[in-house]
Design an enzyme around this catalytic site. Sequence first.
Site, PDB file in Angstrom:
ATOM      1  N   HIS A  24       3.696   5.961   6.999  1.00 46.99           N
ATOM      2  CA  HIS A  24       3.232   6.049   8.632  1.00 46.99           C
ATOM      3  C   HIS A  24       4.124   7.482   9.038  1.00 46.99           C
ATOM      4  O   HIS A  24       3.322   8.370   9.824  1.00 46.99           O
ATOM      5  CB  HIS A  24       3.951   4.926   9.368  1.00 46.99           C
ATOM      6  N   ASP A 120       2.858   4.968  17.145  1.00 47.42           N
ATOM      7  CA  ASP A 120       2.189   4.410  15.885  1.00 47.42           C
ATOM      8  C   ASP A 120       1.464   3.326  16.240  1.00 47.42           C
ATOM      9  O   ASP A 120       1.939   2.172  17.055  1.00 47.42           O
ATOM     10  CB  ASP A 120       3.345   4.223  15.013  1.00 47.42           C
ATOM     11  N   ALA A 315       5.987   9.776  -8.210  1.00 47.99           N
ATOM     12  CA  ALA A 315       5.355  10.912  -8.591  1.00 47.99           C
ATOM     13  C   ALA A 315       4.851  11.577  -7.272  1.00 47.99           C
ATOM     14  O   ALA A 315       4.952  11.070  -6.288  1.00 47.99           O
ATOM     15  CB  ALA A 315       4.082  10.387  -9.256  1.00 47.99           C
ATOM     16  N   GLN A 317       2.337  12.389  -5.788  1.00 45.74           N
ATOM     17  CA  GLN A 317       0.902  11.764  -5.759  1.00 45.74           C
ATOM     18  C   GLN A 317      -0.197  12.916  -5.586  1.00 45.74           C
ATOM     19  O   GLN A 317      -1.172  12.778  -6.350  1.00 45.74           O
ATOM     20  CB  GLN A 317       0.862  10.612  -4.695  1.00 45.74           C
ATOM     21  N   HIS A 332      -2.832   0.431  -4.355  1.00 43.04           N
ATOM     22  CA  HIS A 332      -2.686  -0.806  -3.471  1.00 43.04           C
ATOM     23  C   HIS A 332      -3.760  -0.743  -2.141  1.00 43.04           C
ATOM     24  O   HIS A 332      -3.792  -1.658  -1.329  1.00 43.04           O
ATOM     25  CB  HIS A 332      -1.553  -1.005  -2.882  1.00 43.04           C
ATOM     26  N   TRP A 335      -3.513   3.351   3.129  1.00 40.67           N
ATOM     27  CA  TRP A 335      -4.617   4.375   3.756  1.00 40.67           C
ATOM     28  C   TRP A 335      -4.436   5.758   3.256  1.00 40.67           C
ATOM     29  O   TRP A 335      -5.460   6.566   2.983  1.00 40.67           O
ATOM     30  CB  TRP A 335      -4.849   4.260   5.365  1.00 40.67           C
ATOM     31  N   GLU A 340      -6.257  10.269   0.046  1.00 42.44           N
ATOM     32  CA  GLU A 340      -5.775  11.176  -0.886  1.00 42.44           C
ATOM     33  C   GLU A 340      -6.690  11.175  -2.063  1.00 42.44           C
ATOM     34  O   GLU A 340      -7.254  12.078  -2.879  1.00 42.44           O
ATOM     35  CB  GLU A 340      -4.513  11.157  -1.224  1.00 42.44           C
ATOM     36  N   GLY A 355      -1.895  -6.726   4.851  1.00 42.61           N
ATOM     37  CA  GLY A 355      -2.250  -6.131   6.213  1.00 42.61           C
ATOM     38  C   GLY A 355      -3.800  -5.377   5.932  1.00 42.61           C
ATOM     39  O   GLY A 355      -4.683  -6.044   5.365  1.00 42.61           O
ATOM     40  N   ASP A 356      -3.859  -4.382   6.297  1.00 39.59           N
ATOM     41  CA  ASP A 356      -5.282  -3.502   6.328  1.00 39.59           C
ATOM     42  C   ASP A 356      -5.731  -3.070   5.011  1.00 39.59           C
ATOM     43  O   ASP A 356      -6.752  -2.696   4.937  1.00 39.59           O
ATOM     44  CB  ASP A 356      -5.106  -2.304   7.371  1.00 39.59           C
ATOM     45  N   GLN A 357      -4.838  -3.372   4.110  1.00 38.52           N
ATOM     46  CA  GLN A 357      -5.461  -2.947   2.390  1.00 38.52           C
ATOM     47  C   GLN A 357      -6.312  -3.540   2.351  1.00 38.52           C
ATOM     48  O   GLN A 357      -7.194  -3.051   1.447  1.00 38.52           O
ATOM     49  CB  GLN A 357      -4.079  -3.190   1.520  1.00 38.52           C
TER      50      GLN A 357
END
Length: 428
Positions: A24, A120, A315, A317, A332, A335, A340, A355-357
């Site tokens: 976030h 947020d 890492a 990323q 996972h 977002w 990315e 959640g929103d995953q």
Amino acid sequence: MAGQGLQHRRRRVVVLFSLPFQGHLNPMLKLASLLAARGLGVTVLHTDFNAPDPTRHPAGLAFVPIHETLPGEATSPYSHILTKLLALNAACEAPFREVLASLLMRARHRDDDVACAVVDGQCYAARRRRARQEQLDEPVPDHDPLRVRDLIRVDGCDDDEHCSFITSVADAVRAAASGIVINTFDAIEASELTKLQSELSLPAFAVGPLHMLKFQAPPVEQSLHEPDRGCLPWLDTHPPRSVIYVSLGSLACGDRLVFDEMAWGLAASGVPFLWVVRPGLVITGSGDDDEAPPPPLPEGFEEETRGRGRIVKWAPQREVLAHASVGVFWTHCGWNSTLESVCEGVPMLVQPCFGDQMVTARYVTHEWGVGMEVGEVIERGKVAEAVAEVMVGEDGALMRERARHLKMEASAATGSAMDGLVRYILSL
């Protein structure tokens, strides 16, 4: 004319406040830097927990702590995400309002004019219903490609409490928001943006991909763990698109059985891998110390995969996903991670956690066609098959081609929505 000159000299200020989680904070800080680069004054309110370091960000940003007092369940790496969110909301509401009121009071005595607050709001609008097992694969009306099982959820949490939280967030948006700012772009969510603006009767600004926009002074990534940059030379030793990168983000945690099945599935796949095994990834029951060492690997795993895999606590990323040797991202579906991966044209193996995953995973696999599911149940044989298919199978080749097209669409994003957002802020 004198009045117009005075108005011109007043600096418009935007106040931003993010949940104190890595996924976030980073996009919010990127947004802060972009707004500041366009001439707005920017004040970042933040919690003491996981507070950003002001010295690592552009000098034009002002950082103000709200000095909250958090209960243990808000900070424990083993708490359910809904438990964290409820605890954070309860603990931060009063200090946030007090600090915001103080900022507004001080602004009256200076040449600053607080235009708005960007707060947020990941769960801006969602609903969940109780569902029987046989209903889980039913489509959600007017929300293709989602099924009932893909709706936002946190397994193990009370349904009524969950629905109450999401309803509260949605009601707050409808009652108090002047607009919605989203880290996305039209090419992947044009119809969703249209629906959102229609349902909320509010302007929605798709300002992403934020991490690809040009910054005068690029903001430093907020990271809970120090990235192991030694994995980049290791990647250099591998052929193009030969390595699977595995990371379940900074918050997800699961049981030991799932972890072991992931490990042995990777071993059985025969594919080279870079795997982020961070502290807190496995629930140990030994307390909530996030500084504890990462979970031990299954006995015999390192011998089985010697020379083929690399394990890191964390890492870099974005650099990993941009590396030519990385062929697939096992994710996972947070977002930021999804965006990315899309922007680098890397297909995905999806394992949503909460959640929103779940929603994002469904879009990755069935709307954009750039990924496939690991499976509802993580089992080593199915894991090995899924890894092999997405890396070298026919379906994997199709996903890679679609991912390449999405990368081109992401690269074409111009940042014009950010300019529209700034104009809107100045009009408030």
